[in-house]
Design a protein around this motif. Structure first.
Motif, PDB file in Angstrom:
ATOM      1  N   TYR A 455       0.822  -1.200   0.000  1.00  0.00           N
ATOM      2  CA  TYR A 455       0.000   0.000   0.000  1.00  0.00           C
ATOM      3  C   TYR A 455       0.861   1.258   0.000  1.00  0.00           C
ATOM      4  O   TYR A 455       0.462   2.290  -0.551  1.00  0.00           O
ATOM      5  CB  TYR A 455      -0.954  -0.015   1.194  1.00  0.00           C
ATOM      6  CG  TYR A 455      -1.989  -1.109   1.085  1.00  0.00           C
ATOM      7  CD1 TYR A 455      -2.964  -1.053   0.094  1.00  0.00           C
ATOM      8  CD2 TYR A 455      -1.985  -2.200   1.943  1.00  0.00           C
ATOM      9  CE1 TYR A 455      -3.911  -2.054  -0.031  1.00  0.00           C
ATOM     10  CE2 TYR A 455      -2.920  -3.206   1.823  1.00  0.00           C
ATOM     11  CZ  TYR A 455      -3.887  -3.141   0.835  1.00  0.00           C
ATOM     12  OH  TYR A 455      -4.821  -4.135   0.699  1.00  0.00           O
ATOM     13  N   ASP A 456       2.053   1.202   0.605  1.00  0.00           N
ATOM     14  CA  ASP A 456       2.991   2.327   0.498  1.00  0.00           C
ATOM     15  C   ASP A 456       3.412   2.514  -0.957  1.00  0.00           C
ATOM     16  O   ASP A 456       3.526   3.648  -1.449  1.00  0.00           O
ATOM     17  CB  ASP A 456       4.239   2.062   1.346  1.00  0.00           C
ATOM     18  CG  ASP A 456       3.919   1.936   2.827  1.00  0.00           C
ATOM     19  OD1 ASP A 456       3.281   2.840   3.365  1.00  0.00           O
ATOM     20  OD2 ASP A 456       4.312   0.926   3.438  1.00  0.00           O
ATOM     21  N   LEU A 457       3.644   1.409  -1.656  1.00  0.00           N
ATOM     22  CA  LEU A 457       4.052   1.482  -3.059  1.00  0.00           C
ATOM     23  C   LEU A 457       2.909   1.986  -3.944  1.00  0.00           C
ATOM     24  O   LEU A 457       3.148   2.634  -4.964  1.00  0.00           O
ATOM     25  CB  LEU A 457       4.530   0.110  -3.527  1.00  0.00           C
ATOM     26  CG  LEU A 457       5.737  -0.462  -2.765  1.00  0.00           C
ATOM     27  CD1 LEU A 457       6.000  -1.909  -3.175  1.00  0.00           C
ATOM     28  CD2 LEU A 457       6.983   0.389  -2.984  1.00  0.00           C
ATOM     29  N   ALA A 458       1.672   1.697  -3.546  1.00  0.00           N
ATOM     30  CA  ALA A 458       0.535   2.267  -4.266  1.00  0.00           C
ATOM     31  C   ALA A 458       0.487   3.780  -4.080  1.00  0.00           C
ATOM     32  O   ALA A 458       0.189   4.532  -5.009  1.00  0.00           O
ATOM     33  CB  ALA A 458      -0.763   1.623  -3.784  1.00  0.00           C
ATOM     34  N   ALA A 459       0.813   4.236  -2.865  1.00  0.00           N
ATOM     35  CA  ALA A 459       0.747   5.666  -2.575  1.00  0.00           C
ATOM     36  C   ALA A 459       1.756   6.472  -3.384  1.00  0.00           C
ATOM     37  O   ALA A 459       1.509   7.641  -3.688  1.00  0.00           O
ATOM     38  CB  ALA A 459       0.964   5.904  -1.082  1.00  0.00           C
ATOM     39  N   VAL A 460       2.912   5.871  -3.747  1.00  0.00           N
ATOM     40  CA  VAL A 460       3.909   6.605  -4.530  1.00  0.00           C
ATOM     41  C   VAL A 460       3.767   6.353  -6.030  1.00  0.00           C
ATOM     42  O   VAL A 460       4.579   6.824  -6.817  1.00  0.00           O
ATOM     43  CB  VAL A 460       5.349   6.266  -4.075  1.00  0.00           C
ATOM     44  CG1 VAL A 460       5.556   6.673  -2.641  1.00  0.00           C
ATOM     45  CG2 VAL A 460       5.692   4.794  -4.285  1.00  0.00           C
ATOM     46  N   GLY A 461       2.726   5.609  -6.435  1.00  0.00           N
ATOM     47  CA  GLY A 461       2.425   5.485  -7.859  1.00  0.00           C
ATOM     48  C   GLY A 461       2.971   4.262  -8.555  1.00  0.00           C
ATOM     49  O   GLY A 461       2.831   4.145  -9.769  1.00  0.00           O
ATOM     50  N   LEU A 462       3.568   3.313  -7.811  1.00  0.00           N
ATOM     51  CA  LEU A 462       4.087   2.120  -8.481  1.00  0.00           C
ATOM     52  C   LEU A 462       3.012   1.061  -8.653  1.00  0.00           C
ATOM     53  O   LEU A 462       2.853   0.496  -9.739  1.00  0.00           O
ATOM     54  CB  LEU A 462       5.256   1.523  -7.697  1.00  0.00           C
ATOM     55  CG  LEU A 462       5.814   0.227  -8.310  1.00  0.00           C
ATOM     56  CD1 LEU A 462       6.633   0.537  -9.563  1.00  0.00           C
ATOM     57  CD2 LEU A 462       6.639  -0.569  -7.321  1.00  0.00           C
ATOM     58  N   VAL A 463       2.287   0.757  -7.606  1.00  0.00           N
ATOM     59  CA  VAL A 463       1.328  -0.349  -7.608  1.00  0.00           C
ATOM     60  C   VAL A 463      -0.056   0.169  -7.976  1.00  0.00           C
ATOM     61  O   VAL A 463      -0.517   1.187  -7.448  1.00  0.00           O
ATOM     62  CB  VAL A 463       1.312  -1.048  -6.229  1.00  0.00           C
ATOM     63  CG1 VAL A 463       0.122  -1.998  -6.108  1.00  0.00           C
ATOM     64  CG2 VAL A 463       2.622  -1.800  -6.015  1.00  0.00           C
ATOM     65  N   ASP A 464      -0.731  -0.555  -8.892  1.00  0.00           N
ATOM     66  CA  ASP A 464      -2.064  -0.175  -9.342  1.00  0.00           C
ATOM     67  C   ASP A 464      -3.162  -0.986  -8.674  1.00  0.00           C
ATOM     68  O   ASP A 464      -4.302  -0.533  -8.596  1.00  0.00           O
ATOM     69  CB  ASP A 464      -2.167  -0.375 -10.863  1.00  0.00           C
ATOM     70  CG  ASP A 464      -1.151   0.474 -11.611  1.00  0.00           C
ATOM     71  OD1 ASP A 464      -1.359   1.686 -11.703  1.00  0.00           O
ATOM     72  OD2 ASP A 464      -0.140  -0.086 -12.065  1.00  0.00           O
ATOM     73  N   GLN A 465      -2.850  -2.189  -8.219  1.00  0.00           N
ATOM     74  CA  GLN A 465      -3.867  -3.048  -7.620  1.00  0.00           C
ATOM     75  C   GLN A 465      -3.199  -3.948  -6.590  1.00  0.00           C
ATOM     76  O   GLN A 465      -2.121  -4.506  -6.844  1.00  0.00           O
ATOM     77  CB  GLN A 465      -4.554  -3.898  -8.691  1.00  0.00           C
ATOM     78  CG  GLN A 465      -5.652  -4.810  -8.158  1.00  0.00           C
ATOM     79  CD  GLN A 465      -6.301  -5.640  -9.248  1.00  0.00           C
ATOM     80  OE1 GLN A 465      -5.915  -5.553 -10.416  1.00  0.00           O
ATOM     81  NE2 GLN A 465      -7.274  -6.465  -8.879  1.00  0.00           N
ATOM     82  N   VAL A 466      -3.849  -4.092  -5.439  1.00  0.00           N
ATOM     83  CA  VAL A 466      -3.350  -4.980  -4.387  1.00  0.00           C
ATOM     84  C   VAL A 466      -4.273  -6.186  -4.292  1.00  0.00           C
ATOM     85  O   VAL A 466      -5.497  -6.043  -4.186  1.00  0.00           O
ATOM     86  CB  VAL A 466      -3.266  -4.250  -3.030  1.00  0.00           C
ATOM     87  CG1 VAL A 466      -2.783  -5.203  -1.931  1.00  0.00           C
ATOM     88  CG2 VAL A 466      -2.325  -3.048  -3.131  1.00  0.00           C
ATOM     89  N   ILE A 467      -3.689  -7.382  -4.325  1.00  0.00           N
ATOM     90  CA  ILE A 467      -4.444  -8.630  -4.286  1.00  0.00           C
ATOM     91  C   ILE A 467      -4.559  -9.096  -2.843  1.00  0.00           C
ATOM     92  O   ILE A 467      -3.543  -9.226  -2.152  1.00  0.00           O
ATOM     93  CB  ILE A 467      -3.761  -9.718  -5.131  1.00  0.00           C
ATOM     94  CG1 ILE A 467      -3.496  -9.196  -6.554  1.00  0.00           C
ATOM     95  CG2 ILE A 467      -4.616 -10.984  -5.162  1.00  0.00           C
ATOM     96  CD1 ILE A 467      -4.715  -8.799  -7.316  1.00  0.00           C
ATOM     97  N   PRO A 468      -5.768  -9.384  -2.364  1.00  0.00           N
ATOM     98  CA  PRO A 468      -5.921  -9.817  -0.969  1.00  0.00           C
ATOM     99  C   PRO A 468      -5.217 -11.145  -0.688  1.00  0.00           C
ATOM    100  O   PRO A 468      -5.038 -11.982  -1.577  1.00  0.00           O
ATOM    101  CB  PRO A 468      -7.441  -9.970  -0.810  1.00  0.00           C
ATOM    102  CG  PRO A 468      -8.046  -9.203  -1.936  1.00  0.00           C
ATOM    103  CD  PRO A 468      -7.056  -9.264  -3.059  1.00  0.00           C
TER     104      PRO A 468
END
Length: 519
Positions: A455-468
């Motif tokens: 989720y940190d990586l999503a916040a900086v724009g790298l990750v688009d989707q996190v899989i549960p």
């Protein structure tokens, strides 16, 4: 290996520039919010060096020829690269490209700034993309590696020069000796990372004393720049190109967390579970009609950390190249040969007109004297440029561990999917602790502080989707892989609508914005 030359960034600029010709391009910087200890370190570095960052940039005349310079300052936190450092380098490269100037880089650095963690680490992609655009415009890019040049700097813009020169006796390499000893328990053999050794292996083009550098660069630039008008060797005329998006352009903040984000150190520990599924299990449970392209055994036994396959996800065929972190209890190192195979697979995907899916799950690139001699850092740099320029869709899946340059090499992509307990960091937390605290006892603390989680990586724009993960992939390997496979199929369907001509440009724009939310 000899000691450092002792020359500061400003002294090096003075060594190369015609008297009075330096036009500084640096703009005032505002560092990301930092803890008090880091703020104090920055203040001491500014007072000690007279600079506000670990790099200075500008335009000079070198024997009457206008050139752009990027010069690192080791006295500023070991020349480490933080988010604002990378932004200053990127702007200088973009300005050199826009003004049609040859570019000379003078790196000296311990690598990524550990106090800023993954956000700073990801900025290596930003700098690499800018360098690639400069080279694509037919403009010379020359690097002079000073003592020491290590880590992410060595594995990206430091070794991407059309010609790579080095200071005599300079320590050049992927892994710092203190981190090597902390992680391996034995010292790095003497001489492995010297400029002379790497020149002998063909990884450095020439070893040049600082006193001779101005004349060598003058002669090189006269050969590279004073040529008849017409196409450059890459088949394109020299051209001025627009710089990237405005530095303040908003980045996509990524997906909202599905419940509270997990504790980073807990994720690190879960990702190391021997039962956690890897790339091979993803193909077994989630892909349709997978054809695994087996690789010959590597130097560490019958298994390799490389997985290659042709497979379908959601009815869409793709070439898959991934990292298999372990086979049973055995950790599998990711070697220079594996990285060369990644590049070959990417090129095959482009030739076949298929999307490329990269699967990231690694404890890092191989940490050994032989890996340094084999040029593992140079291979990482070339993977970055290959994937950034690929004219076919690229989807990255961050499945578990994402440690160091070995992970970053597979992450330049149009979309990135990450498992809930996946993470990405410049080093394993124990290695970061060895740098910041000179021991391995603060690993959990640094994992939480560096912003390494999905989720940190999503916040900086790298990750688009996190899989549960319910509660983690080791507890439900088949169901987890099926969820990942469905997400891969959906992402490939979305990317299929993007015109091929727009892919590389869109990828550069995406990586130009990485980390903008922290500046």
């Amino acid at each position: 290996m000899t000691g450092r030359s002792g020359l500061t960034a400003r002294q090096f600029v003075g060594l190369l520039a015609d008297p009075g010709s330096f036009d500084c391009w640096d703009e005032p910087v505002a560092h990301p919010a930092a803890d008090p200890a880091y703020r104090e370190s920055l203040a001491r570095a500014r007072e000690r060096t007279g600079l506000d960052e670990a790099v200075t940039t500008g335009r000079v005349l070198l024997a009457g020829r206008p050139v752009a310079l990027v010069a690192s300052e080791f006295g500023f936190l070991g020349g480490s690269i933080g988010v604002t450092t990378a932004e200053r380098i990127t702007r200088a490269v973009e300005r050199a490209t826009a003004e049609g100037l040859p570019l000379i880089a003078l790196p000296v650095s311990g690598g990524t700034r550990m106090q800023e963690g993954s956000a700073a680490f990801l900025c290596m992609l930003r700098v690499t993309a800018a360098v690639q655009a400069h080279q694509a415009a037919g403009l010379p890019y020359l690097t002079y590696l000073r003592n020491p040049t290590m880590g992410g700097v060595f594995a990206s813009w430091g070794t991407l020069g059309h010609l790579v020169l080095a200071e005599p006796g300079a320590r050049l390499g992927f892994l710092g000796p203190r981190v090597y000893e902390e992680l391996r328990g034995v010292p790095l053999p003497d001489g492995v990372q010297s400029a002379e050794t790497l020149a002998g292996r063909g990884l450095v083009d020439a070893v040049v004393a600082p006193s001779e550098l101005r004349d060598v660069l003058r002669r090189l630039l006269s050969l590279l720049c004073d040529r008849p008008a017409g196409p450059r060797p890459n088949g394109r005329p020299a051209a001025r190109v627009r710089p990237g998006p405005a530095p303040g352009a908003p980045a996509d903040p990524g997906p909202a967390p599905d419940g509270p984000a997990p504790d980073a150190w807990d994720s690190v520990q879960r990702s190391r579970d021997p039962r956690r599924p890897g790339a091979r299990e993803l193909l077994r449970y989630a892909a349709t009609r997978p054809v695994v392209l087996e690789s010959p055994a590597g130097p560490h036994g019958p298994e390799r950390a490389l997985v290659r396959a042709l497979a379908e996800f959601g009815g869409r065929p793709a070439l898959v190249v991934g990292q298999q972190r372990r086979t049973g209890p055995q950790e599998l190192p990711f070697t220079a040969a594996d990285l060369r195979a990644v590049r070959r697979t990417a090129q095959q995907a482009e030739q076949l007109g298929l999307p490329l899916v990269t699967v990231v799950d690694t404890a890092g690139a191989e940490l050994s004297a032989q890996a340094e001699l084999d040029g593992v850092a140079v291979e990482i740099a070339h993977c970055l440029t290959t994937l950034l320029a690929l004219r076919t869709p690229v989807l990255a899946v961050l499945l578990g561990q994402g440690s160091g340059g070995g992970a970053l090499a597979l992450l330049p992509a149009d979309r990135v999917i990450a498992a809930r307990h996946a993470w990405l960091a410049p080093l394993p937390p124990e290695g970061a602790s060895a740098i910041v605290h000179r021991d391995g006892e603060h690993a959990a603390e640094l994992a939480r502080a560096q912003g390494i989680g999905a989720y940190d990586l999503a916040a900086v724009g790298l990750v688009d989707q996190v899989i549960p993960e319910l509660p983690d992939a080791a507890a439900e390997p088949e169901a987890f892989c099926v969820r990942v496979g469905l997400a891969v199929g959906d992402a490939l369907a979305g990317l299929a609508d993007v015109p091929a001509a727009d892919l590389a440009a869109g990828r550069r724009l995406r990586h130009r914005r990485l980390g903008d939310t922290l500046r």
